[in-house]
Design an enzyme around this catalytic site. Structure first.
Site, PDB file in Angstrom:
ATOM      1  N   HIS A  64      -1.021  -1.635  -4.742  1.00 44.02           N
ATOM      2  CA  HIS A  64      -2.382  -1.790  -4.215  1.00 44.02           C
ATOM      3  C   HIS A  64      -3.309  -0.703  -4.745  1.00 44.02           C
ATOM      4  CE1 HIS A  64      -5.291  -0.288  -1.119  1.00 44.02           C
ATOM      5  NE2 HIS A  64      -5.722  -1.533  -1.215  1.00 44.02           N
ATOM      6  N   HIS A  71      -7.736  -8.419  -3.021  1.00 42.50           N
ATOM      7  CA  HIS A  71      -7.064  -8.469  -1.724  1.00 42.50           C
ATOM      8  C   HIS A  71      -6.666  -9.891  -1.327  1.00 42.50           C
ATOM      9  CE1 HIS A  71      -6.653  -4.461  -0.020  1.00 42.50           C
ATOM     10  NE2 HIS A  71      -7.678  -4.130  -0.788  1.00 42.50           N
ATOM     11  N   GLU A 104       0.883  -1.158   0.000  1.00 45.03           N
ATOM     12  CA  GLU A 104       0.000   0.000   0.000  1.00 45.03           C
ATOM     13  C   GLU A 104       0.923   1.211   0.000  1.00 45.03           C
ATOM     14  OE1 GLU A 104      -3.738   2.095   2.239  1.00 45.03           O
ATOM     15  OE2 GLU A 104      -1.850   1.801   3.249  1.00 45.03           O
TER      16      GLU A 104
END
Length: 681
Positions: free
Chosen positions: A363, A403, A348
């Site tokens: 991400h 995810h 992230e």
């Protein structure tokens, strides 16, 4: 304190001009703060809207900062934290709000900016600033469902709400019922999970988590929180574990990872939402849509799918090599303690990433690609789909596929770490000798779930609608209250302190076969974690489900911050003020099946002396710390998040029963779903 609370009025009716009534108050706006449309008639409108107000709030004219960058995003556009340009714009506005010297200047700046800046952007930046400024930390932010109900509510409901508010006097208005499953029919097997993916509380949790943990700001302290990267991994890993648990409860296989970006996405999704700010319908995604290269000049996005694939390959290479390379070419090893945190900050991509140039923005850009499958080159002038917004992304089945793939990268790192030894898992002298789960109206070790209808007040977000409360009634999963009764023996001659860790996982896989430990550990859903004092001899510990350190109560998720608020400065008000990040309590227990769903409840007591983090938690939000951490404090557990299931088991362990040491125990429980709907009392 009252002056501070005036800032919360800026969330009311986000598209209505600032001079219109906010709650029972009105801002006295300087004429030079009015937009060009209203400046010529400033005195008239100020008097008209101020006549009925109970309080007039003065706004001082100040030397304003340069707002050209925040104003570059149109007021009618959508706003996404995943789009790099939008992130930079938001970071600039956060910096401006953080830089105001005092509350009065912050109010003046925010009042001026509110009618000139995109409402979604304004609310996000102001929320981050209020959460992180020293002089506003104790303010309770309104829920985003109150401010922007269009992100959560069937678009047909708004027409009924407007009619109800216009025709029926306040006090006589009836709640407008949101259909239970309005986005698809039973022909779509993914629609069986509507109650999880489209649950308002679940989506609020995801939105609030990203509010607390932003990934862009000039002030590094706003982003650089304790174990932030690891918390990104763990919170999302738990989302996938919970989702797969629910899939088993609906006789579906575990979610299929999105590990081939060139393969058509089988699952379509049509959200049935209208954007009240952008005056557009949220676009859907057809079955078998394909991710394509992006060339969207308006969003300043020109990105190839191959870029994303390249970043993924580099991250995998770093995991397998055991180190990442920073911008200076130095190696940073992915060790047992910090490795997962570093990896989380790379995947992230935040300002904490040691090398954004090399490892990219995996991400976030993945979300962007998935949100634009319907219009990758902007030829149809469409905005992004629900995957482009942290407040709505969890509605889409592809969120869990994406995810699941991301979690796979984290697990690739975890399986390289040495397994916990028996001595690392054992708490000498402590043994768990019995577990019982007691639920209201159910046999022992049986949990009941059912449907419940609850109301949420949408008046704060209904622009240009007559004043007064307007309620929407929605259906959500709920469970009967229960408690754990745990028998723990302390064979030493002194009091010992222990951390009780409770997890639950399906007993069998999708074929009905008992799960192997290597698979079951990935399904382990954290239910609670708490401290106990164990006197010598036998100890019987009782713990209620509503005390869970994973969840926040329903009243907190949907609370009206103005209703029955205690007086300023009292201990009662201090208790009233709490944070909104946490898994919704009504979703603590998976749905189960009418005939019962078999699950394993796991209880472990670890040595608190090894786990404790010395810090003062008085007056902080620490009752839902498992997924959200503690604001402005260290994560309150020294162990790796997900311990003891974050690694593969030691040699010779193939089942959960082989994994257990004396300070652990397993109890079989049955989750029964009763297909009835009850109102909230």
């Amino acid at each position: 304190m009252n002056y501070k609370k005036n800032l919360l009025l800026l969330y009311d009716r986000p598209r209505e001009p600032i001079f219109m009534g906010k709650g029972k108050s009105v801002f006295d706006v300087p004429d030079n703060y009015l937009t060009d449309r209203y400046r010529p008639i400033g005195p008239e409108i100020q008097n008209r809207f101020g006549e009925l107000a109970e309080e007039r709030i003065p706004v001082r004219s100040i030397a304003l900062p340069d707002l050209r960058i925040p104003m570059s995003l149109g007021r009618q556009e959508q706003f996404s934290l995943f789009i790099p340009r939008h992130r930079k714009i938001a970071a600039r506005l956060i910096d401006i709000f953080m830089g105001m010297r005092n509350i009065e200047e912050l109010q003046s700046c925010a009042v001026f900016a509110r009618d000139r800046i995109n409402p979604y952007l304004f609310n996000y930046a102001l929320s981050v600033a209020l959460l992180h400024r020293r002089d506003t930390k104790n303010l309770d932010l309104p829920s985003v469902v109150e401010v922007f109900p269009d992100k959560y509510v069937d678009s047909r409901v708004f027409e009924q709400i407007r009619e109800e508010a216009t025709v029926v006097p306040e006090g006589m208005r009836m709640p407008i019922v949101i259909p239970k499953d309005f986005t698809a029919s039973d022909l779509d097997e993914e629609h069986r999970l509507w109650y999880f993916r489209e649950d308002i509380g679940v989506n609020l949790h995801h939105w609030h988590w990203h509010l607390v943990y932003p990934f862009e700001a000039s002030n590094r302290a706003i982003v650089d929180k304790d174990r932030r990267g690891e918390l990104f991994y763990y919170m999302h890993s738990q989302l996938i574990a919970r989702y797969n648990f629910e899939r088993f409860c609906n006789r579906l296989q575990r979610v299929k990872r999105l590990n081939n970006l060139r393969e058509p996405i089988a699952e379509g999704y049509f959200p049935k939402l209208d954007s009240l700010v952008a005056s557009r319908t949220w676009p859907g995604r057809v079955d078998n849509a394909v991710i394509k290269d992006l060339n969207r000049e308006l969003d300043q996005i020109k990105q190839d799918v191959s870029d994303l694939e390249r970043w993924i390959d580099r991250i995998y290479e770093a995991v397998h090599q055991g180190y990442v390379v920073d911008e200076s070419g130095n190696r940073i090893f992915l060790d047992e303690e910090k490795g997962i945190d570093i990896l989380g900050n790379i995947i992230e991509s935040s300002i904490l990433s040691p090398n954004r140039q090399l490892y990219g923005d995996m991400h976030n850009v993945g979300h962007v690609f998935l949100s634009y499958t319907h219009d990758p080159d902007h030829r149809h002038l469409e905005s992004f789909g629900v995957m482009g917004d942290v407040a709505t992304a969890m509605r889409d089945p592809v969120f869990y596929r994406w995810h699941s793939f991301i979690d796979d990268i984290f697990q690739e790192h975890k399986i390289k770490l040495p397994a916990y030894t028996k001595s690392q898992l054992t708490y000498e002298g402590i043994s768990v000798t019995g577990i019982i789960v007691q639920s209201e109206g159910a046999p022992v070790n049986t949990l009941h779930t059912y449907w419940q209808q609850s109301d949420v007040d949408l008046s704060r977000g209904m622009d240009f609608v007559p004043r007064g409360n307007v309620f929407a009634r929605f259906t959500h999963l709920q469970h009967a209250p229960f408690q754990y009764v745990i028998q723990i023996d302390n064979t030493s001659d002194a009091q010992r302190m222990g951390f009780v860790r409770i997890f639950m996982a399906p007993k069998n896989d999708e074929r009905g076969q008992p799960m192997l430990f290597r698979d079951q550990r990935l399904f382990m859903v954290e239910m609670d974690k708490f401290l106990v004092a164990l006197r010598p001899g036998a100890n019987r510990i009782r713990r209620r489900s509503n005390e869970s350190t994973v969840t926040i109560p329903f009243e907190r998720t949907f609370r009206n911050l103005d209703d029955k608020r205690p007086e300023t400065g009292t201990p009662e008000e201090e208790a009233f003020n709490f944070c909104g990040c946490g898994w919704p309590a009504h979703m603590l227990v998976p749905k189960g099946l009418p005939e019962g769903f078999p699950a394993d409840l796991f209880v472990m007591v670890s040595n608190y002396e090894d786990d404790r983090v010395v810090q003062d938690l008085v007056g902080t939000c620490n009752d839902a710390a498992s997924y959200c951490g503690v604001r402005d404090r260290l994560y309150p557990d020294r162990k790796a998040m997900g311990f003891p299931f974050d690694r593969l088991a030691r040699t010779g362990v193939d089942r959960l029963s082989n994994f257990v040491t004396p300070n652990m125990a397993i109890q079989s429980v049955n989750v029964i779903h009763i297909d009835k709907t009850v109102p909230r009392t």
